[in-house]
Structures are given as structure tokens and as C-alpha cells.
Motif scaffolding. Structure first.
Motif, short mmCIF file in Angstrom:
data_model
loop_
_atom_site.label_atom_id
_atom_site.label_comp_id
_atom_site.label_asym_id
_atom_site.label_seq_id
_atom_site.Cartn_x
_atom_site.Cartn_y
_atom_site.Cartn_z
N VAL A 164 -25.30 20.86 28.70
CA VAL A 164 -25.70 20.10 27.52
C VAL A 164 -27.07 20.59 27.09
O VAL A 164 -27.96 20.79 27.91
CB VAL A 164 -25.75 18.58 27.87
CG1 VAL A 164 -26.23 17.76 26.70
CG2 VAL A 164 -24.41 18.12 28.37
N ASP A 165 -27.22 20.79 25.78
CA ASP A 165 -28.53 21.17 25.25
C ASP A 165 -29.42 19.93 25.40
O ASP A 165 -29.24 18.92 24.74
CB ASP A 165 -28.39 21.58 23.79
CG ASP A 165 -29.70 22.08 23.21
OD1 ASP A 165 -30.72 22.04 23.93
OD2 ASP A 165 -29.69 22.50 22.05
N VAL A 166 -30.40 19.99 26.33
CA VAL A 166 -31.23 18.84 26.70
C VAL A 166 -31.99 18.31 25.49
O VAL A 166 -32.01 17.10 25.24
CB VAL A 166 -32.20 19.23 27.84
CG1 VAL A 166 -33.13 18.08 28.17
CG2 VAL A 166 -31.42 19.67 29.06
N ILE A 167 -32.60 19.14 24.71
CA ILE A 167 -33.41 18.69 23.57
C ILE A 167 -32.51 18.01 22.53
O ILE A 167 -32.84 16.93 22.03
CB ILE A 167 -34.19 19.86 22.95
CG1 ILE A 167 -35.16 20.39 24.00
CG2 ILE A 167 -34.91 19.43 21.68
CD1 ILE A 167 -35.84 21.66 23.61
N LYS A 168 -31.36 18.62 22.25
CA LYS A 168 -30.44 18.03 21.27
C LYS A 168 -29.94 16.68 21.80
O LYS A 168 -29.86 15.70 21.06
CB LYS A 168 -29.26 18.97 21.03
CG LYS A 168 -28.35 18.51 19.89
CD LYS A 168 -27.05 19.28 19.85
CE LYS A 168 -27.11 20.51 19.01
NZ LYS A 168 -25.83 21.21 18.92
N HIS A 169 -29.64 16.62 23.07
CA HIS A 169 -29.13 15.39 23.67
C HIS A 169 -30.18 14.27 23.62
O HIS A 169 -29.87 13.14 23.26
CB HIS A 169 -28.72 15.68 25.12
CG HIS A 169 -28.24 14.47 25.86
ND1 HIS A 169 -27.03 13.90 25.58
CD2 HIS A 169 -28.80 13.75 26.86
CE1 HIS A 169 -26.86 12.84 26.38
NE2 HIS A 169 -27.94 12.74 27.18
N LEU A 170 -31.43 14.60 23.96
CA LEU A 170 -32.49 13.59 23.95
C LEU A 170 -32.79 13.12 22.52
O LEU A 170 -33.10 11.94 22.32
CB LEU A 170 -33.75 14.13 24.62
CG LEU A 170 -33.65 14.29 26.14
CD1 LEU A 170 -34.93 14.92 26.68
CD2 LEU A 170 -33.40 12.95 26.80
N SER A 171 -32.70 14.02 21.56
CA SER A 171 -32.98 13.60 20.19
C SER A 171 -31.91 12.64 19.68
O SER A 171 -32.19 11.78 18.85
CB SER A 171 -33.09 14.81 19.27
OG SER A 171 -31.85 15.45 19.16
N LYS A 172 -30.71 12.73 20.19
CA LYS A 172 -29.64 11.82 19.76
C LYS A 172 -29.70 10.50 20.52
O LYS A 172 -29.45 9.44 19.96
CB LYS A 172 -28.27 12.47 19.99
CG LYS A 172 -27.95 13.57 19.01
CD LYS A 172 -26.58 14.11 19.27
CE LYS A 172 -26.26 15.25 18.33
NZ LYS A 172 -24.98 15.87 18.62
N THR A 173 -30.03 10.55 21.81
CA THR A 173 -29.99 9.34 22.65
C THR A 173 -31.35 8.67 22.77
O THR A 173 -31.43 7.50 23.07
CB THR A 173 -29.48 9.66 24.05
OG1 THR A 173 -30.32 10.63 24.65
CG2 THR A 173 -28.04 10.17 24.00
N GLY A 174 -32.38 9.44 22.56
CA GLY A 174 -33.72 8.88 22.74
C GLY A 174 -34.19 9.07 24.15
O GLY A 174 -33.39 9.18 25.07
N GLY A 175 -35.48 9.10 24.37
CA GLY A 175 -36.03 9.31 25.70
C GLY A 175 -36.40 7.99 26.35
O GLY A 175 -36.10 6.91 25.86
N LYS A 176 -37.18 8.04 27.49
CA LYS A 176 -37.62 6.84 28.20
C LYS A 176 -38.63 6.05 27.38
O LYS A 176 -38.69 4.84 27.47
CB LYS A 176 -38.24 7.23 29.54
CG LYS A 176 -37.26 7.53 30.61
CD LYS A 176 -38.01 7.72 31.91
CE LYS A 176 -37.05 7.92 33.04
NZ LYS A 176 -37.72 8.15 34.30
N ASP A 177 -39.43 6.72 26.60
CA ASP A 177 -40.50 6.06 25.86
C ASP A 177 -39.97 5.17 24.75
O ASP A 177 -40.67 4.28 24.29
CB ASP A 177 -41.45 7.11 25.26
CG ASP A 177 -42.09 7.94 26.36
OD1 ASP A 177 -42.16 7.43 27.50
OD2 ASP A 177 -42.52 9.06 26.05
#
Length: 178
Positions: free
Chosen positions: A163-176
Motif C-alpha cells: 500500500v502506498d503509505v502516503i496515499k493511504h494516510l491522506s485518505k484515512t488520516g494520521g494519529k494527530d
């Protein structure tokens, strides 16, 4: 002239089939009849002075034994000899129709694998077919996609399903974002 006469006599008759101007097929009997057969006749260049070539090799005749075919042909040869020198096609066809029972008196249908299949055989083959695992059929597009993803050895490149980590985080959001 005989050809024209045959065409006019048998016009619309499903038993008569003109393969070529010198080759004909005539079905003796009804389609459903087990004693029906197809007679192939071909005229030589010197017909009617010489006998036409007769054959029972049509696929329709596969259920007739070789002995019965030989008997039919020998009886038809007798008719040909009696009519040699005259136009005999109509005479042969009508004689064969009238004498179908006599021609096929020794007929015992040749048993083939297709006619042997009983309903119990069909059920067992159907149940074994269910047990066999069906192989998934792929469309051409699916096959192309698989080939385009693989290298020359047929192996997928390292990380093809990551999974493209950056693309995945931008869709799901991070811890912050919580």
C-alpha cells in the motif's frame, strides 16, 4: 434431361438433396425411423451407359452395420444392372423407398457410446464433475493485466501489493487527526 426431371419431381422434397449436377443424396425413410438411410449416388461421365457410383458412407448411416450396408448396395446393384442404358435415378429412389423393409430386414442398430449412456451414468459423471474443482476462467483483459505486471520470469515485482503509505494516510488520516 434426367437432371431437370429429378429437380422438378423432387422440388421441395426434404429427402432429396443435389450435392452437385452429378452427385445426389436421397434419404429412404423418415428421420426418426431407425431403419432410414441415406443413399449417395454419383454419375460417371458415361452415365447412363455405365452404372452410377453408389455409397452408404454418409454420417447418418453410422448406425447401420457394414453387412447390412453391403446387402443394400448389392440389391441396388441388381436394379442398376436391370436399368443400364436408361435414366434410372427416379427408378432407383422409388424402388429403394418401396423395398425399404426388405433392404433393412437384417438391420440391427450399431450401438455407439452415445446411445449407451443411461441416466445413471449421466448422474455419476455429473457428481464427479461437481467434485472436481473448477478452474477459474480469465478474460483476455485479465490475462493481459497479469502479464503486464510480471517480469520475464513470470514473477511479480517486489512490493507489487504494498500500500502506498502516503496515499493511504491522506485518505484515512494520521494519529494527530483524532
Amino acid at each position: 434431361m434426367e437432371l431437370e426431371a429429378l429437380r422438378s419431381i423432387y422440388e421441395g422434397d426434404e429427402c432429396f438433396k443435389e450435392i452437385s449436377p452429378v452427385s445426389f443424396q436421397f434419404r429412404i425413410g423418415e428421420l426418426e425411423d431407425t431403419k432410414a438411410f441415406i443413399l449417395d449416388i454419383t454419375w460417371p461421365e458415361t452415365y447412363p451407359e455405365t452404372a452410377p457410383t453408389m455409397s452408404l458412407d454418409a454420417f447418418f448411416n453410422n448406425r447401420i452395420s457394414a453387412d447390412t450396408k453391403q446387402q443394400i448396395l448389392s440389391k441396388l446393384e441388381e436394379q442398376v444392372e436391370a436399368n443400364l442404358g436408361t435414366a434410372m435415378m427416379y427408378t432407383l429412389f422409388e424402388w429403394a423407398k418401396e423395398n425399404q423393409e426388405a433392404l433393412m430386414e437384417n438391420h440391427k442398430p450399431v450401438v455407439t457410446a452415445v446411445t449407451l449412456t443411461s441416466s445413471s451414468d449421466v448422474m455419476t459423471t455429473a457428481s464427479t464433475a461437481k467434485k472436481k474443482e473448477k478452474k477459474e476462467q480469465l478474460t483476455k483483459a485479465q490475462k493481459r493485466r497479469i502479464i503486464s505486471r510480471t517480469d520475464n520470469k513470470g514473477e511479480l515485482p517486489r512490493g507489487w501489493n504494498w500500500v502506498d503509505v502516503i496515499k493511504h494516510l491522506s485518505k484515512t488520516g494520521g494519529k494527530d487527526d483524532e
